[in-house]
Design a protein around this motif. Structure first.
Motif, PDB file in Angstrom:
ATOM      1  N   GLU A 165      -5.392  -7.028  -0.768  1.00 14.84           N
ATOM      2  CA  GLU A 165      -5.274  -5.650  -0.294  1.00 14.84           C
ATOM      3  C   GLU A 165      -6.291  -4.735  -0.962  1.00 14.84           C
ATOM      4  OE1 GLU A 165      -2.216  -5.969  -3.660  1.00 14.84           O
ATOM      5  OE2 GLU A 165      -2.906  -7.199  -1.988  1.00 14.84           O
ATOM      6  N   GLU A 166      -6.835  -5.157  -2.115  1.00 15.69           N
ATOM      7  CA  GLU A 166      -7.892  -4.401  -2.759  1.00 15.69           C
ATOM      8  C   GLU A 166      -9.240  -4.647  -2.088  1.00 15.69           C
ATOM      9  OE1 GLU A 166      -7.837  -4.476  -7.164  1.00 15.69           O
ATOM     10  OE2 GLU A 166      -6.180  -5.883  -6.929  1.00 15.69           O
ATOM     11  N   ALA A 167      -9.378  -5.790  -1.465  1.00 23.06           N
ATOM     12  CA  ALA A 167     -10.675  -6.204  -0.931  1.00 23.06           C
ATOM     13  C   ALA A 167     -10.905  -5.776   0.510  1.00 23.06           C
ATOM     14  CB  ALA A 167     -10.817  -7.725  -1.039  1.00 23.06           C
ATOM     15  N   VAL A 168      -9.896  -5.930   1.354  1.00 29.09           N
ATOM     16  CA  VAL A 168     -10.096  -5.764   2.796  1.00 29.09           C
ATOM     17  C   VAL A 168     -10.624  -4.379   3.177  1.00 29.09           C
ATOM     18  CG1 VAL A 168      -8.930  -5.732   5.036  1.00 29.09           C
ATOM     19  CG2 VAL A 168      -8.491  -7.590   3.424  1.00 29.09           C
ATOM     20  N   PRO A 169     -10.038  -3.273   2.715  1.00 26.70           N
ATOM     21  CA  PRO A 169     -10.566  -1.961   3.123  1.00 26.70           C
ATOM     22  C   PRO A 169     -11.996  -1.725   2.643  1.00 26.70           C
ATOM     23  CG  PRO A 169      -8.373  -1.742   2.166  1.00 26.70           C
ATOM     24  CD  PRO A 169      -8.850  -3.130   1.862  1.00 26.70           C
ATOM     25  N   VAL A 170     -12.305  -2.170   1.427  1.00 24.77           N
ATOM     26  CA  VAL A 170     -13.658  -1.962   0.891  1.00 24.77           C
ATOM     27  C   VAL A 170     -14.673  -2.788   1.678  1.00 24.77           C
ATOM     28  CG1 VAL A 170     -15.126  -2.096  -1.151  1.00 24.77           C
ATOM     29  CG2 VAL A 170     -12.721  -1.468  -1.384  1.00 24.77           C
ATOM     30  N   LEU A 171     -14.318  -4.018   2.010  1.00 29.45           N
ATOM     31  CA  LEU A 171     -15.224  -4.851   2.805  1.00 29.45           C
ATOM     32  C   LEU A 171     -15.465  -4.237   4.179  1.00 29.45           C
ATOM     33  CD1 LEU A 171     -13.864  -8.421   1.954  1.00 29.45           C
ATOM     34  CD2 LEU A 171     -15.994  -7.376   1.156  1.00 29.45           C
ATOM     35  N   LEU A 172     -14.425  -3.710   4.798  1.00 27.49           N
ATOM     36  CA  LEU A 172     -14.573  -3.046   6.095  1.00 27.49           C
ATOM     37  C   LEU A 172     -15.576  -1.903   5.995  1.00 27.49           C
ATOM     38  CD1 LEU A 172     -13.330  -2.900   9.051  1.00 27.49           C
ATOM     39  CD2 LEU A 172     -11.917  -1.057   8.125  1.00 27.49           C
ATOM     40  N   LEU A 173     -15.439  -1.102   4.951  1.00 26.03           N
ATOM     41  CA  LEU A 173     -16.333   0.041   4.757  1.00 26.03           C
ATOM     42  C   LEU A 173     -17.756  -0.401   4.447  1.00 26.03           C
ATOM     43  CD1 LEU A 173     -16.813   3.076   4.416  1.00 26.03           C
ATOM     44  CD2 LEU A 173     -16.057   2.848   2.037  1.00 26.03           C
ATOM     45  N   GLN A 174     -17.910  -1.354   3.534  1.00 22.81           N
ATOM     46  CA  GLN A 174     -19.246  -1.768   3.112  1.00 22.81           C
ATOM     47  C   GLN A 174     -20.021  -2.449   4.235  1.00 22.81           C
ATOM     48  OE1 GLN A 174     -20.891  -0.996   0.384  1.00 22.81           O
ATOM     49  NE2 GLN A 174     -19.131   0.185  -0.374  1.00 22.81           N
ATOM     50  N   ILE A 175     -19.360  -3.289   5.015  1.00 24.10           N
ATOM     51  CA  ILE A 175     -20.061  -3.951   6.118  1.00 24.10           C
ATOM     52  C   ILE A 175     -20.422  -2.942   7.195  1.00 24.10           C
ATOM     53  CG2 ILE A 175     -19.870  -5.702   7.926  1.00 24.10           C
ATOM     54  CD1 ILE A 175     -18.156  -7.342   6.039  1.00 24.10           C
ATOM     55  N   SER A 176     -19.551  -1.956   7.426  1.00 31.35           N
ATOM     56  CA  SER A 176     -19.871  -0.896   8.392  1.00 31.35           C
ATOM     57  C   SER A 176     -21.129  -0.149   7.961  1.00 31.35           C
ATOM     58  CB  SER A 176     -18.696   0.085   8.505  1.00 31.35           C
ATOM     59  OG  SER A 176     -17.550  -0.544   9.017  1.00 31.35           O
TER      60      SER A 176
END
Length: 219
Positions: free
Chosen positions: A41-52
């Motif tokens: 849960e710490e990773a998924v939102p940040v990955l979504l933002l960074q890849i965007s």
């Protein structure tokens, strides 16, 4: 002023290279740090933002005129660091939501979806981007831009888009309280059907990702 005008070669390519390099450096640093967290849960939102944000850089490269390197042959970069450690950390962190279904080319008719892994995608992205960054840090800005543009079209653009779609779908399933039944039997290493995979993926999302994010499905 249109994006095409903003990305025209009549503008200073060195300024453009600095902007793209900064975005790529930010992505690599952020993803490397995210790979070290302990909970998905710490990773998924940040990955979504960074890849965007990375795909914004890719879109700018795609809109830019064809970049021609100054030298006919690419200079030797020597041994490059591999991303196996990053891949393994993400594979462990994101299991069992690592595997997803992807259509390689949406314009190729009757092409069946294939299984892919977010962990593989992230490692591939970092590898491609580091290659261009090595040129940039050696003072070869045009060579770096050429590589980032070429590999955006040939590899990392589609890879990042696929990973972003998977992450967006994951969060959408959480928010809309929809089980991941499409994961049933999906595996990059085996074609056998596992009826427990979808149920397990849904359980993991609910217990390990949705609840800590404050996205617990409405009862």
């Amino acid at each position: 002023m249109s994006d095409a005008t903003l990305n025209a070669v009549t503008h200073d390519p060195d300024d453009f290279a600095v902007q793209i390099a900064d975005q790529i450096k930010t992505f690599i640093v952020a993803v490397t740090e995210v790979s070290k967290v302990e909970e998905p849960e710490e990773a998924v939102p940040v990955l979504l933002l960074q890849i965007s944000q990375l795909l914004l850089a890719g879109g700018r490269l795609g809109a830019y005129e064809d970049i021609v390197p100054e030298e006919r042959y690419e200079p030797d970069l020597g041994a490059e660091p591999d991303a196996d450690g990053l891949r393994e950390r993400f594979a462990a962190l994101l299991a069992p939501i690592d595997v997803y279904s992807e259509v390689f080319d949406p314009y190729e008719p009757r092409k069946a979806p294939v299984p892919a892994r977010i962990s593989d995608d992230l490692a591939d992205l970092v590898t491609d981007l580091r290659h261009g960054l090595a040129h940039y840090e050696e003072g070869r800005a045009t060579e770096a831009l050429w590589w980032w543009q070429f590999s955006y079209f040939s590899n990392w653009g589609s890879t990042a888009s696929a990973a972003l779609r998977a992450l967006q779908s994951l969060i959408a399933h959480i928010r809309l309280n929809q089980p991941l039944q499409e994961l049933d039997g999906l595996d990059t290493d085996s074609e056998t059907v596992d009826d427990d995979l979808a149920e397990e993926a849904g359980r993991v999302m609910a217990e390990e990702i949705a609840a800590p994010l404050g996205l617990r499905p409405v009862q």
